[in-house]
Each structure stands twice: as structure tokens, then as C-alpha cells.
Motif scaffolding. Structure first.
Motif, PDB file in Angstrom:
ATOM      1  N   THR A  30     -21.567   4.668  -4.979  1.00  0.00           N
ATOM      2  CA  THR A  30     -20.377   4.924  -5.794  1.00  0.00           C
ATOM      3  C   THR A  30     -19.859   3.635  -6.429  1.00  0.00           C
ATOM      4  OG1 THR A  30     -18.908   4.653  -3.885  1.00  0.00           O
ATOM      5  CG2 THR A  30     -19.658   6.892  -4.390  1.00  0.00           C
ATOM      6  N   ASN A  31     -20.468   2.534  -6.087  1.00  0.00           N
ATOM      7  CA  ASN A  31     -20.052   1.234  -6.609  1.00  0.00           C
ATOM      8  C   ASN A  31     -21.013   0.823  -7.721  1.00  0.00           C
ATOM      9  OD1 ASN A  31     -19.622  -1.537  -7.054  1.00  0.00           O
ATOM     10  ND2 ASN A  31     -18.923  -1.831  -4.945  1.00  0.00           N
ATOM     11  N   ARG A  32     -20.510   0.769  -8.952  1.00  0.00           N
ATOM     12  CA  ARG A  32     -21.389   0.482 -10.087  1.00  0.00           C
ATOM     13  C   ARG A  32     -22.002  -0.905 -10.006  1.00  0.00           C
ATOM     14  NH1 ARG A  32     -20.073  -2.015 -14.459  1.00  0.00           N
ATOM     15  NH2 ARG A  32     -18.114  -3.105 -14.560  1.00  0.00           N
ATOM     16  N   LEU A 100     -23.574   3.897 -13.608  1.00  0.00           N
ATOM     17  CA  LEU A 100     -23.181   5.186 -13.024  1.00  0.00           C
ATOM     18  C   LEU A 100     -23.912   6.304 -13.745  1.00  0.00           C
ATOM     19  CD1 LEU A 100     -19.283   4.787 -12.792  1.00  0.00           C
ATOM     20  CD2 LEU A 100     -20.893   4.768 -10.884  1.00  0.00           C
ATOM     21  N   THR A 104     -22.970  10.152  -9.438  1.00  0.00           N
ATOM     22  CA  THR A 104     -22.329   9.011  -8.782  1.00  0.00           C
ATOM     23  C   THR A 104     -20.954   8.734  -9.384  1.00  0.00           C
ATOM     24  OG1 THR A 104     -23.466   7.425 -10.233  1.00  0.00           O
ATOM     25  CG2 THR A 104     -24.513   7.930  -8.124  1.00  0.00           C
ATOM     26  N   ALA A 105     -20.760   9.120 -10.659  1.00  0.00           N
ATOM     27  CA  ALA A 105     -19.446   8.910 -11.291  1.00  0.00           C
ATOM     28  C   ALA A 105     -18.383   9.774 -10.620  1.00  0.00           C
ATOM     29  CB  ALA A 105     -19.514   9.216 -12.786  1.00  0.00           C
ATOM     30  N   SER A 108     -17.727   8.248  -7.356  1.00  0.00           N
ATOM     31  CA  SER A 108     -17.030   6.984  -7.605  1.00  0.00           C
ATOM     32  C   SER A 108     -15.557   7.227  -7.927  1.00  0.00           C
ATOM     33  CB  SER A 108     -17.717   6.242  -8.760  1.00  0.00           C
ATOM     34  OG  SER A 108     -17.136   5.001  -8.980  1.00  0.00           O
ATOM     35  N   PHE A 109     -15.287   8.256  -8.717  1.00  0.00           N
ATOM     36  CA  PHE A 109     -13.905   8.619  -9.028  1.00  0.00           C
ATOM     37  C   PHE A 109     -13.169   9.009  -7.751  1.00  0.00           C
ATOM     38  CE2 PHE A 109     -10.544  11.519 -10.498  1.00  0.00           C
ATOM     39  CZ  PHE A 109      -9.924  10.707 -11.452  1.00  0.00           C
ATOM     40  N   TYR A 113     -12.461   4.558  -8.010  1.00  0.00           N
ATOM     41  CA  TYR A 113     -12.793   3.828  -9.232  1.00  0.00           C
ATOM     42  C   TYR A 113     -12.449   4.734 -10.412  1.00  0.00           C
ATOM     43  CZ  TYR A 113     -15.309   1.099 -12.705  1.00  0.00           C
ATOM     44  OH  TYR A 113     -15.637   0.364 -13.815  1.00  0.00           O
ATOM     45  N   LYS A 115     -11.925   4.315 -13.580  1.00  0.00           N
ATOM     46  CA  LYS A 115     -12.589   4.170 -14.876  1.00  0.00           C
ATOM     47  C   LYS A 115     -13.842   5.044 -14.986  1.00  0.00           C
ATOM     48  CE  LYS A 115     -10.961  -0.402 -16.141  1.00  0.00           C
ATOM     49  NZ  LYS A 115     -11.331  -1.779 -16.489  1.00  0.00           N
ATOM     50  N   SER A 116     -14.333   5.531 -13.862  1.00  0.00           N
ATOM     51  CA  SER A 116     -15.505   6.410 -13.911  1.00  0.00           C
ATOM     52  C   SER A 116     -15.186   7.736 -14.592  1.00  0.00           C
ATOM     53  CB  SER A 116     -16.076   6.639 -12.511  1.00  0.00           C
ATOM     54  OG  SER A 116     -15.122   7.284 -11.690  1.00  0.00           O
ATOM     55  N   VAL A 119     -17.188   8.237 -17.718  1.00  0.00           N
ATOM     56  CA  VAL A 119     -18.555   8.740 -17.550  1.00  0.00           C
ATOM     57  C   VAL A 119     -18.520  10.251 -17.336  1.00  0.00           C
ATOM     58  CG1 VAL A 119     -20.644   8.614 -16.127  1.00  0.00           C
ATOM     59  CG2 VAL A 119     -19.337   6.536 -16.606  1.00  0.00           C
TER      60      VAL A 119
END
Length: 191
Positions: A30-32, A100, A104-105, A108-109, A113, A115-116, A119
Motif C-alpha cells: 500500500t506504500n507507493r 500504485l 493497491t490504491a 493505500s487509501f 494515503y 492522494k491515492s 488513482v
């Protein structure tokens, strides 16, 4: 008697999705920055995890087929076509540039995160544009089957074309080879 989890597909999907997201988070997917470092071959930890997971699940799947625990009728082999190749290239380009992919985005959200979301929105807009352009893309032959259409790596059933003739145990063997490869790959190529 109905099972609350296995007969309720939306609930089961939600539970499995959350578990998958937690797995992605735990693995660092999940970490770009972690993904970018993997793609740049700086940190191969995530690559090792992915190759291990593919080998492990491949082994379990082919063991289940060989022992007739899972029927081949449950498989849905997608046909190979130019659209799949082009779509994969677009996904790979975006994945490499941003670090991402749609799956995974979302995780990640969920991990914070924010900003994902760009995506995720890009994926939704892309899916919408694909849906409305599908008739045109189909009419120009973008989805014409190639390389045998529905083709599997090994013979599984008369329903599908295959590249190699053999038993599902070959798939189990390849799965084990991938597991060994995942253990051999170094954590980093940098010295």
C-alpha cells in the motif's frame, strides 16, 4: 440451514476484500515508495512476497485440481486478445509511473494515503470510458482472439487450448519452483 458467510456473497466479498487489503498493507504494497523501489530493483522484499504468493497459490490450486477437490468447471479462462495486451501495457505504464495500481490504491487509501484517490478516480473514469467505447473497439477487431484464445499453461480440460500437455502435478512443481525462487532472490541488488 444457510451459512451467514458463504451464502451471502456481498458480505463474503467484503470480508475477503478487507483481509486482502490487510495483507497488502502488511506486505508493504500500500506504500507507493515500497512499490517504486521494487520496480527500480532497489528493494526486492515485496517482489519476494509476490513470487512466493503466486507459487504457493499455484501449488494449492493445482493440488486441488489434481485431487479433484476443485472442479475444472469452476475455472473461467479469459481469452487472449490485443485489448488485453494493450490494457496490460497501459496498467504497467501507470503502475510504474505512480507506484500504485487500482487494487493497491484502494488499500493505500484505506491505510491513510489520501492522494491515492486520484488513482481510484482515474480507474473509475477509465472503466467508464472503456465501457462507452467498447462497441467501437470491438468493431475494429481489438478483442479478436489471438494465441489460441482461451489457453491454459497445462492441459486441464478438453474445453481449453493448452501450451504443454501434462498433469496438474506439473503446475504444483512449478509452484514449488517459484517458492524456492522467492527464497533465493536477494532482498536488494544494491551493495
Amino acid at each position: 440451514m444457510r451459512s451467514l458467510f458463504f451464502d451471502n456473497i456481498p458480505l463474503l466479498g467484503l470480508i475477503l476484500g478487507v483481509l486482502f487489503g490487510l495483507g497488502l498493507y502488511y506486505a508493504g504494497a500500500t506504500n507507493r515508495v515500497v512499490i517504486s523501489n521494487m520496480l527500480k530493483l532497489k528493494d526486492l522484499t515485496l517482489m519476494k512476497i509476490i513470487i512466493f504468493a503466486i507459487g504457493f497459490s499455484m501449488s494449492l490450486l493445482y493440488i486441488s485440481v489434481a485431487l479433484k477437490i476443485i472442479s475444472i468447471d469452476h475455472f473461467g479462462i479469459k481469452p487472449m486478445n490485443i485489448g488485453v495486451v494493450l490494457g496490460s501495457a497501459i496498467l504497467a505504464l501507470g503502475f510504474g509511473m505512480i507506484g500504485l495500481c487500482p487494487g493497491t490504491a484502494i488499500a493505500s487509501f484505506g491505510a491513510g494515503y489520501l492522494k491515492s484517490i486520484y488513482v481510484i478516480l482515474g480507474g473509475i473514469i477509465g472503466a467508464f470510458l472503456f465501457t462507452i467505447s467498447y462497441p467501437i473497439l470491438k468493431s475494429i477487431g481489438l478483442f479478436k482472439e489471438m494465441l489460441g484464445g482461451q489457453t491454459t499453461l497445462f492441459f486441464l480440460s478438453e474445453k481449453y487450448n493448452f501450451i504443454f500437455y501434462g498433469t496438474p502435478w506439473i503446475g504444483v512443481f512449478i509452484g514449488f519452483v517459484l517458492i524456492v525462487v522467492s527464497l533465493i532472490i536477494p532482498y536488494s541488488l544494491e551493495k
